[in-house]
Structures are given as structure tokens and as C-alpha cells.
Write a protein that holds these residues in place. Structure first.
Motif, PDB file in Angstrom:
ATOM      1  N   GLY A 287       0.799  -1.217   0.000  1.00  0.00           N
ATOM      2  CA  GLY A 287       0.000   0.000   0.000  1.00  0.00           C
ATOM      3  C   GLY A 287       0.831   1.265   0.000  1.00  0.00           C
ATOM      4  O   GLY A 287       0.361   2.326  -0.437  1.00  0.00           O
ATOM      5  N   LYS A 288       2.073   1.172   0.458  1.00  0.00           N
ATOM      6  CA  LYS A 288       2.947   2.343   0.515  1.00  0.00           C
ATOM      7  C   LYS A 288       3.379   2.811  -0.874  1.00  0.00           C
ATOM      8  O   LYS A 288       3.926   3.905  -1.018  1.00  0.00           O
TER       9      LYS A 288
ATOM     10  N   THR B  43      -8.841  -4.962   6.463  1.00  0.00           N
ATOM     11  CA  THR B  43      -8.489  -3.561   6.664  1.00  0.00           C
ATOM     12  C   THR B  43      -8.733  -2.790   5.366  1.00  0.00           C
ATOM     13  O   THR B  43      -8.686  -3.371   4.278  1.00  0.00           O
ATOM     14  N   PRO B  44      -9.008  -1.471   5.457  1.00  0.00           N
ATOM     15  CA  PRO B  44      -9.326  -0.693   4.247  1.00  0.00           C
ATOM     16  C   PRO B  44      -8.213  -0.707   3.214  1.00  0.00           C
ATOM     17  O   PRO B  44      -8.465  -0.678   2.021  1.00  0.00           O
TER      18      PRO B  44
ATOM     19  N   LEU C   6      -0.934  -2.501  10.564  1.00  0.00           N
ATOM     20  CA  LEU C   6      -1.334  -3.906  10.646  1.00  0.00           C
ATOM     21  C   LEU C   6      -2.177  -4.296   9.451  1.00  0.00           C
ATOM     22  O   LEU C   6      -2.750  -3.456   8.759  1.00  0.00           O
ATOM     23  N   GLU C   7      -2.235  -5.591   9.221  1.00  0.00           N
ATOM     24  CA  GLU C   7      -3.010  -6.185   8.134  1.00  0.00           C
ATOM     25  C   GLU C   7      -3.892  -7.266   8.734  1.00  0.00           C
ATOM     26  O   GLU C   7      -3.395  -8.154   9.427  1.00  0.00           O
ATOM     27  N   ALA C   8      -5.192  -7.179   8.543  1.00  0.00           N
ATOM     28  CA  ALA C   8      -6.122  -8.176   9.066  1.00  0.00           C
ATOM     29  C   ALA C   8      -6.763  -8.931   7.904  1.00  0.00           C
ATOM     30  O   ALA C   8      -7.195  -8.313   6.920  1.00  0.00           O
TER      31      ALA C   8
ATOM     32  N   PRO D 148       4.213  -5.742  10.652  1.00  0.00           N
ATOM     33  CA  PRO D 148       3.585  -4.803   9.735  1.00  0.00           C
ATOM     34  C   PRO D 148       2.963  -5.549   8.556  1.00  0.00           C
ATOM     35  O   PRO D 148       3.237  -6.741   8.371  1.00  0.00           O
ATOM     36  N   PRO D 149       2.141  -4.874   7.740  1.00  0.00           N
ATOM     37  CA  PRO D 149       1.523  -5.527   6.597  1.00  0.00           C
ATOM     38  C   PRO D 149       2.580  -6.124   5.660  1.00  0.00           C
ATOM     39  O   PRO D 149       3.667  -5.565   5.490  1.00  0.00           O
ATOM     40  N   THR D 150       2.256  -7.257   5.062  1.00  0.00           N
ATOM     41  CA  THR D 150       3.216  -7.902   4.155  1.00  0.00           C
ATOM     42  C   THR D 150       2.740  -7.863   2.718  1.00  0.00           C
ATOM     43  O   THR D 150       3.531  -8.138   1.816  1.00  0.00           O
TER      44      THR D 150
END
Length: 202
Positions: A77-78, A116-117, A123-125, A199-201
Motif C-alpha cells: 500500500g505504501k 483492513t481498508p 497492521l493487516e487483518a 507490519p503488513p506484508t
């Protein structure tokens, strides 16, 4: 083929996004001291493709973006322009992003959906559905961060460095993601679980 005004405006918007993504990839690559060849090797993308993306000349798939993000050690997302001011904090069931073809765990009939949006946070759910026979032991996963899983129904085995942990409905697990890990469902029932990664992967 002639473009209508609306087509032209949409094309300009896409071009702007691709240019922004390319600039972000190039800046992050240079920040990490990587050459085009270096990034090509860690992402398994050709130098030509990486170069085209950096110059905004390619329209990469989400899978390609995920490969770039992993190579740059950032959440995918970054790489995209941020629109946090207009983003809704709510993710409707019908609007979850399907990570099929992106998350390597999503093999066979397994479902991995983003709760997550986006992937711009810390975080990533995930909503994870694994049918009987689901098995990711061929390629153990290792990455930075920490994971938490909660089984809602069914059963699931989580292997940490080869040690099996059987989870049933209501059970949860937390572990360091740098430990080689994989998942199996050797049972007769589909397993439904919520998985949180920080963190999100993807």
C-alpha cells in the motif's frame, strides 16, 4: 480509436497514478542503495520491467506491485498515492479485497480477504477460509513482524519451525514471523479464521 472526454480524463488519472507509483519505487530503491539489477534480482522481475514501472510506462498487476513491495521491504500500500482523508474506516463484506493470486498462502480453494481498508497502516487483518486438504508446507514462510490468528470454526494446524500447533474454534496463536511457518488443514471441515499481521506484508 478516439477517446471521449471522459475516457481522456480517466486516462490522465491513471497516468498520474502510474507516474506517482514509479517515482515512489525509484525513490525507495535509491534510498536503499539498490541498483535496477539489485531490485530485479530480489523481485524476480526483469530490469526492463522495473525501469518501465519507475518511468510510469507500465501498468503493473497487483502481483507485480506485491513483488516490488517485498523487494523494497515495505507494505504494498505504501507504493500507491495516499487518500486517507477520503478513506472509509469500514470494509463491507462484499467489498473485501481478494488476495487470491497475491498471497502465496491462498493456494487451491483457500480464500484470503483483506479486512483492513488498505495496507497503509501498521497492521493487516485477513479473513482466511481454508478447506480440507489445504497445505502450504512446500514453501515455509519467513518475513519480518508478528502474527496473530484466531480460529472461528473448524480446525487448523500451524507449524512453527516444524513444531505443530493444533487450533480449534476459539483458539488463538501469536508468533514471530521470522520463524519459518506454514499451515495445514488435515481435517474434514473447512476452517474459518481471522489473521492479523504487523507490519503488513501484502
Amino acid at each position: 480509436m478516439a477517446f471521449s472526454p471522459s475516457d481522456t480524463s480517466q486516462g490522465l488519472a491513471v497516468d498520474a497514478i502510474l507516474t506517482s507509483v514509479g517515482s515512489r519505487v525509484r525513490a525507495l530503491r535509491k534510498e536503499k542503495g539498490l541498483t535496477l539489477q539489485d531490485l530485479s534480482e530480489v523481485t524476480r522481475l526483469s530490469p526492463a520491467i522495473v525501469s518501465q514501472i519507475e518511468r510510469g510506462l507500465a501498468n503493473p498487476s497487483f502481483t507485480t506491485m506485491a513483488q516490488l513491495a517485498h523487494g523494497l521491504e515495505i507494505p504494498v500500500g505504501k507504493l500507491f498515492p495516499s487518500h486517507e482523508d477520503t478513506r472509509s474506516p469500514v470494509v463491507r463484506k462484499a467489498e473485501r479485497r481478494d488476495l487470491k493470486g497475491v498471497a502465496p498462502e491462498a493456494v487451491g480453494e483457500a480464500a484470503y480477504e483483506l479486512l483492513t481498508p488498505d495496507l497503509n497502516g501498521t497492521l493487516e487483518a485477513l479473513w482466511v477460509v481454508t478447506p480440507p486438504g489445504h497445505d502450504t508446507s512446500d514453501i515455509p514462510f519467513t518475513h519480518g513482524g508478528e502474527e496473530f490468528g484466531l480460529v472461528l470454526s473448524g480446525k487448523k494446524d500451524v507449524y512453527l519451525n516444524g513444531q505443530r500447533h493444533q487450533l480449534e474454534a476459539g483458539d488463538s496463536i501469536t508468533f514471530d514471523s521470522t520463524i519459518p511457518h506454514w499451515y495445514r488443514n488435515d481435517y474434514d471441515e473447512t476452517c474459518v479464521a481471522i489473521w492479523v499481521i504487523t507490519p503488513p506484508t501484502w
